[in-house]
Design a protein around this motif. Sequence first.
Motif, PDB file in Angstrom:
ATOM      1  N   ARG A 179       0.790  -0.976  -0.019  1.00 55.66           N
ATOM      2  CA  ARG A 179       0.053   0.030  -0.260  1.00 55.66           C
ATOM      3  C   ARG A 179       0.672   1.127  -0.010  1.00 55.66           C
ATOM      4  NH1 ARG A 179      -1.487   2.701   4.763  1.00 55.66           N
ATOM      5  NH2 ARG A 179      -0.830   1.533   5.507  1.00 55.66           N
ATOM      6  N   LYS A 183       1.107   4.165  -3.298  1.00 55.67           N
ATOM      7  CA  LYS A 183       1.069   5.550  -2.689  1.00 55.67           C
ATOM      8  C   LYS A 183       1.945   6.452  -2.743  1.00 55.67           C
ATOM      9  CE  LYS A 183      -0.272   9.374   1.552  1.00 55.67           C
ATOM     10  NZ  LYS A 183       1.285   9.729   1.317  1.00 55.67           N
ATOM     11  N   ASP A 187       1.419   9.905  -5.524  1.00 50.25           N
ATOM     12  CA  ASP A 187       2.564  10.730  -5.336  1.00 50.25           C
ATOM     13  C   ASP A 187       3.456  11.365  -6.270  1.00 50.25           C
ATOM     14  OD1 ASP A 187       0.259  10.663  -3.146  1.00 50.25           O
ATOM     15  OD2 ASP A 187       2.082  10.054  -2.083  1.00 50.25           O
TER      16      ASP A 187
END
Length: 230
Positions: A179, A183, A187
Amino acid sequence: MPAENLTLEHLFAGQPADKFAAGEGVFWEGDPASDIVQIVEGCMRLCRILPDGRRAIVGFKFAGETLGLSCEETHCYTAEAVTPVRLRRLSRARLRAMGEEARPLQSLFLAKVFEEIRDARQHIIVLGQLGAEERTAHFLVSAAYRTGADRRRPVTIELPMTRQDIADYLGLTIETVCRILSKLKRDGLLALDGRHRITLLRMADLQHLAGEFDDAEPQTASWTPAKWPH
């Protein structure tokens, strides 16, 4: 060769190389620590099994690195091959028998023992003080430090270990590691190329997330990333 010119490479050079397949154990926790080991090629994970059956990875070792210098009578961890591994062994008994000839190497041995202690202390801080995202960023930034690449530009690293290995090293679940990597990709901090290649796109942001800064001295990592065949 003059004793003062001896190096670890000279000591191991004449030793036969043992081969281990990926997943094979090189030695086990509790085995007699009768040899010092130098990795010729490949990646190894060092792990311990906790009382409740969980696995904790305490480090990774790569080509050119040594194992067993800080052990006493028995090994305090299990060493397993992550990739195919070749290694050479040097018996402690032979080293003792060399006596004065090996004396110039004692300071080098001591420096490597201190390095292992420093790495272990740093890992304790990472596990005890950093959050999950910070730990993952620290892991990636440490990999970039050890490549010697220009940290102000995108850096591509290859990690031969699995996501589960990374999770067990960082004290996280595999779901959390996946995860967080997703992320960081969303980003724009990194790009994923398959399972083992990662490009760190914004090193400064990753350094800040990991608690590092552009002008900070690199923290020593307990493993060295390298390129592996696909």
